[in-house]
Design a protein around this motif. Structure first.
Motif, mmCIF file in Angstrom:
data_model
loop_
_atom_site.group_PDB
_atom_site.id
_atom_site.type_symbol
_atom_site.label_atom_id
_atom_site.label_comp_id
_atom_site.label_asym_id
_atom_site.label_seq_id
_atom_site.Cartn_x
_atom_site.Cartn_y
_atom_site.Cartn_z
ATOM 1 N N ALA A 1 0.849 -1.203 0.000
ATOM 2 C CA ALA A 1 0.000 0.000 0.000
ATOM 3 C C ALA A 1 0.879 1.245 0.000
ATOM 4 C CB ALA A 1 -0.912 -0.008 1.220
ATOM 5 N N TYR A 2 1.975 1.177 0.748
ATOM 6 C CA TYR A 2 2.903 2.311 0.852
ATOM 7 C C TYR A 2 3.634 2.546 -0.469
ATOM 8 C CZ TYR A 2 6.805 5.087 2.677
ATOM 9 O OH TYR A 2 7.742 6.070 2.894
ATOM 10 N N LYS A 3 4.069 1.422 -1.093
ATOM 11 C CA LYS A 3 4.897 1.526 -2.297
ATOM 12 C C LYS A 3 4.085 1.606 -3.589
ATOM 13 C CE LYS A 3 9.276 1.277 -1.217
ATOM 14 N NZ LYS A 3 10.062 2.506 -1.427
ATOM 15 N N GLU A 4 3.023 0.755 -3.656
ATOM 16 C CA GLU A 4 2.344 0.588 -4.950
ATOM 17 C C GLU A 4 0.893 1.004 -4.924
ATOM 18 O OE1 GLU A 4 2.323 -3.624 -5.630
ATOM 19 O OE2 GLU A 4 4.295 -3.829 -4.729
ATOM 20 N N ASN A 5 0.443 1.502 -3.779
ATOM 21 C CA ASN A 5 -0.948 1.870 -3.649
ATOM 22 C C ASN A 5 -1.904 0.672 -3.751
ATOM 23 O OD1 ASN A 5 -2.598 3.899 -2.955
ATOM 24 N ND2 ASN A 5 -3.067 4.545 -5.044
ATOM 25 N N GLN A 6 -1.391 -0.498 -3.359
ATOM 26 C CA GLN A 6 -2.232 -1.697 -3.274
ATOM 27 C C GLN A 6 -3.198 -1.491 -2.109
ATOM 28 O OE1 GLN A 6 -2.583 -4.887 -4.586
ATOM 29 N NE2 GLN A 6 -3.986 -5.416 -2.937
ATOM 30 N N VAL A 7 -4.485 -1.668 -2.316
ATOM 31 C CA VAL A 7 -5.397 -1.200 -1.275
ATOM 32 C C VAL A 7 -6.291 -2.244 -0.609
ATOM 33 C CG1 VAL A 7 -5.511 1.220 -1.872
ATOM 34 C CG2 VAL A 7 -6.977 -0.395 -3.076
ATOM 35 N N PHE A 8 -6.119 -3.524 -0.929
ATOM 36 C CA PHE A 8 -7.032 -4.491 -0.305
ATOM 37 C C PHE A 8 -6.387 -5.393 0.726
ATOM 38 C CE2 PHE A 8 -9.840 -3.187 -3.678
ATOM 39 C CZ PHE A 8 -10.999 -3.025 -2.935
ATOM 40 N N GLU A 9 -7.156 -5.666 1.733
ATOM 41 C CA GLU A 9 -6.704 -6.529 2.809
ATOM 42 C C GLU A 9 -7.616 -7.748 2.825
ATOM 43 O OE1 GLU A 9 -6.019 -6.410 7.403
ATOM 44 O OE2 GLU A 9 -7.327 -4.754 6.858
ATOM 45 N N ILE B 1 0.181 0.290 20.692
ATOM 46 C CA ILE B 1 0.331 -1.168 20.519
ATOM 47 C C ILE B 1 -0.328 -1.624 19.223
ATOM 48 C CG2 ILE B 1 -0.132 -3.441 21.525
ATOM 49 C CD1 ILE B 1 0.003 -2.247 24.263
ATOM 50 N N GLY B 2 0.474 -2.261 18.362
ATOM 51 C CA GLY B 2 -0.016 -2.675 17.037
ATOM 52 C C GLY B 2 -0.215 -1.437 16.186
ATOM 53 N N CYS B 3 0.881 -0.683 16.041
ATOM 54 C CA CYS B 3 0.773 0.676 15.455
ATOM 55 C C CYS B 3 0.541 0.671 13.948
ATOM 56 C CB CYS B 3 1.997 1.501 15.815
ATOM 57 S SG CYS B 3 3.554 0.779 15.246
ATOM 58 N N GLY B 4 0.688 -0.481 13.269
ATOM 59 C CA GLY B 4 0.428 -0.556 11.828
ATOM 60 C C GLY B 4 1.355 0.372 11.053
ATOM 61 N N ALA B 5 0.781 1.197 10.192
ATOM 62 C CA ALA B 5 1.598 2.138 9.405
ATOM 63 C C ALA B 5 1.874 3.410 10.203
ATOM 64 C CB ALA B 5 0.889 2.464 8.093
ATOM 65 N N GLY B 6 1.428 3.451 11.443
ATOM 66 C CA GLY B 6 1.819 4.523 12.363
ATOM 67 C C GLY B 6 0.954 5.774 12.325
ATOM 68 N N ARG B 7 -0.284 5.657 11.806
ATOM 69 C CA ARG B 7 -1.053 6.896 11.625
ATOM 70 C C ARG B 7 -1.287 7.648 12.938
ATOM 71 N NH1 ARG B 7 -7.238 5.259 11.153
ATOM 72 N NH2 ARG B 7 -7.150 3.216 12.107
ATOM 73 N N HIS B 8 -1.614 6.937 14.014
ATOM 74 C CA HIS B 8 -1.873 7.641 15.285
ATOM 75 C C HIS B 8 -0.566 8.085 15.938
ATOM 76 C CE1 HIS B 8 -5.377 4.944 14.654
ATOM 77 N NE2 HIS B 8 -5.991 6.089 14.846
ATOM 78 N N SER B 9 0.442 7.214 15.894
ATOM 79 C CA SER B 9 1.755 7.574 16.466
ATOM 80 C C SER B 9 2.312 8.820 15.790
ATOM 81 C CB SER B 9 2.753 6.439 16.261
ATOM 82 O OG SER B 9 2.526 5.400 17.167
ATOM 83 N N LEU B 10 2.210 8.864 14.465
ATOM 84 C CA LEU B 10 2.777 10.002 13.732
ATOM 85 C C LEU B 10 2.027 11.289 14.060
ATOM 86 C CD1 LEU B 10 3.481 8.237 10.346
ATOM 87 C CD2 LEU B 10 5.191 9.429 11.741
ATOM 88 N N TYR B 11 0.704 11.180 14.147
ATOM 89 C CA TYR B 11 -0.093 12.361 14.504
ATOM 90 C C TYR B 11 0.345 12.861 15.890
ATOM 91 C CZ TYR B 11 -3.799 15.017 16.654
ATOM 92 O OH TYR B 11 -4.466 15.989 17.365
ATOM 93 N N LYS C 1 8.885 3.796 10.155
ATOM 94 C CA LYS C 1 10.164 4.532 10.178
ATOM 95 C C LYS C 1 10.290 5.403 8.945
ATOM 96 C CE LYS C 1 13.112 1.482 12.887
ATOM 97 N NZ LYS C 1 14.047 0.361 12.780
ATOM 98 N N LEU C 2 9.949 4.815 7.770
ATOM 99 C CA LEU C 2 10.053 5.592 6.523
ATOM 100 C C LEU C 2 9.109 6.783 6.534
ATOM 101 C CD1 LEU C 2 10.403 2.667 3.967
ATOM 102 C CD2 LEU C 2 12.115 4.432 4.457
ATOM 103 N N ARG C 3 8.009 6.644 7.264
ATOM 104 C CA ARG C 3 7.046 7.757 7.351
ATOM 105 C C ARG C 3 7.440 8.757 8.435
ATOM 106 N NH1 ARG C 3 1.332 6.054 8.146
ATOM 107 N NH2 ARG C 3 0.764 7.895 6.972
ATOM 108 N N GLY C 4 8.542 8.470 9.156
ATOM 109 C CA GLY C 4 9.079 9.477 10.073
ATOM 110 C C GLY C 4 8.884 9.203 11.554
ATOM 111 N N LEU C 5 8.385 8.008 11.903
ATOM 112 C CA LEU C 5 8.211 7.726 13.331
ATOM 113 C C LEU C 5 9.585 7.455 13.954
ATOM 114 C CD1 LEU C 5 6.115 7.438 15.566
ATOM 115 C CD2 LEU C 5 5.951 5.009 15.025
ATOM 116 N N ARG C 6 9.891 8.205 15.018
ATOM 117 C CA ARG C 6 11.243 8.144 15.580
ATOM 118 C C ARG C 6 11.440 6.954 16.519
ATOM 119 N NH1 ARG C 6 10.566 13.878 15.331
ATOM 120 N NH2 ARG C 6 9.683 13.962 17.433
ATOM 121 N N LYS C 7 10.458 6.642 17.356
ATOM 122 C CA LYS C 7 10.654 5.561 18.338
ATOM 123 C C LYS C 7 9.767 4.363 17.982
ATOM 124 C CE LYS C 7 11.101 6.762 22.755
ATOM 125 N NZ LYS C 7 10.747 7.464 24.028
#
Ligand SMILES: C[S@@+](CC[C@H](N)C(=O)[O-])C[C@H]1O[C@@H](n2cnc3c(N)ncnc32)[C@H](O)[C@@H]1O
Length: 254
Positions: free
Chosen positions: A21-29, A70-80, A102-108
């Motif tokens: 999803a991050y690299k290719e915009n693949q959107v289904f789970e 916990i279970g931060c996934g792609a980090g949307r809440h952590s990054l916010y 990490k690539l999206r900028g989450l430091r810890k």
């Protein structure tokens, strides 16, 4: 996925999905339940931002101090929260999910299962379990064991902010049948055994726990935690703001 031990690369199906999803915009789970029920959902939500949120905006207002996601996934809440100036640690069992964070900028960040979460006393002021991640507690017994552990590693006025779905608010016959079979097997109705699939990747089977509000209160009883407030949504999903039960703590001290 889940339980103890790091995931082998071929088992990190959820991480592969996030990576795609991050690299290719693949959107289904694709999620497979142990009765053969298959669900396909959009992955877009995992990359959503504050402006896209509704109930989550309300939930984020309760966050304070040092945060464990916990279970931060792609980090949307952590990054916010990191951008808002909070000290945030995002953890996930999936190495690829953490790579995306990490690539999206989450430091810890840390690749670790909820089972292995163990920190010094007073390490966090808020634990967040977003995206239905109350489910990572897995089952009644494990939830109570982990809640007691979380009690020790958090500050006196700490909160747990956890999202789940009331599994019984459905008229889907397959789900209703599944709840019934679960109860016959002495499992909680909403204790769904699932695994993630993506291309040739197959995740580990794990129990993801969906609970009604009453069941959640029963799980929390005598763990040192209690519900402070629920935030409802338009459907069966809801957020629980969980606080320390001071009564239990003072009784324990006597
Ligand atoms: C439904 S997603 C939620 C992601 C994120 N919280 C969000 O709302 O966007 C569940 C996440 O939990 C992670 N996960 C699954 N089992 C786990 C475990 N045992 N310990 C820690 N994380 C786990 C998955 O890899 C995935 O990133």
């Amino acid at each position: 996925m889940s339980e103890v031990g790091s995931l082998k690369p071929e088992e990190d199906a959820f991480g592969q999905k996030l990576w795609a999803a991050y690299k290719e915009n693949q959107v289904f789970e694709i999620v497979e339940r142990d009765d053969g029920y298959i669900d396909a959902m959009s992955l877009k939500g995992y990359f959503s931002g504050y402006e896209d949120w509704q109930f989550e905006q309300k939930a984020m207002k309760f966050v304070k101090g040092r945060v464990l996601d916990i279970g931060c996934g792609a980090g949307r809440h952590s990054l916010y929260l990191q951008n808002e100036g909070f000290d945030v640690l995002g953890i996930d069992i999936s190495p690829l999910a953490i790579k995306v964070c990490k690539l999206r900028g989450l430091r810890k960040t840390k690749v670790i299962s909820i089972e292995e979460v163990k920190f010094q006393p007073d390490s966090f002021d808020t634990i967040i379990m977003m995206g239905n991640n109350f489910g990572l507690f897995g089952n009644f017994k494990k939830a109570r064991r982990l809640l007691k552990r979380f009690h020790n590693m958090t500050s006196e006025n700490a909160l747990i902010i956890a999202v789940t779905r009331d599994p019984y608010k459905t008229d889907n016959p397959a789900h209703l049948e599944y709840h019934k079979l679960n109860k016959e097997k002495d499992r909680m109705g909403g204790q769904v055994k699932i695994r993630s699939r993506f291309r040739k990747y197959v995740g580990r089977w794990f129990d993801y726990l969906m609970v009604s509000k009453e069941e959640m209160k029963e799980i929390l009883r005598a763990t040192g935690w209690k519900v402070k407030q629920f935030i409802d949504t338009e459907d069966a999903q809801y957020v629980a703001i969980i606080e320390k039960d001071k009564l239990i703590v003072s009784r324990k001290r006597k």
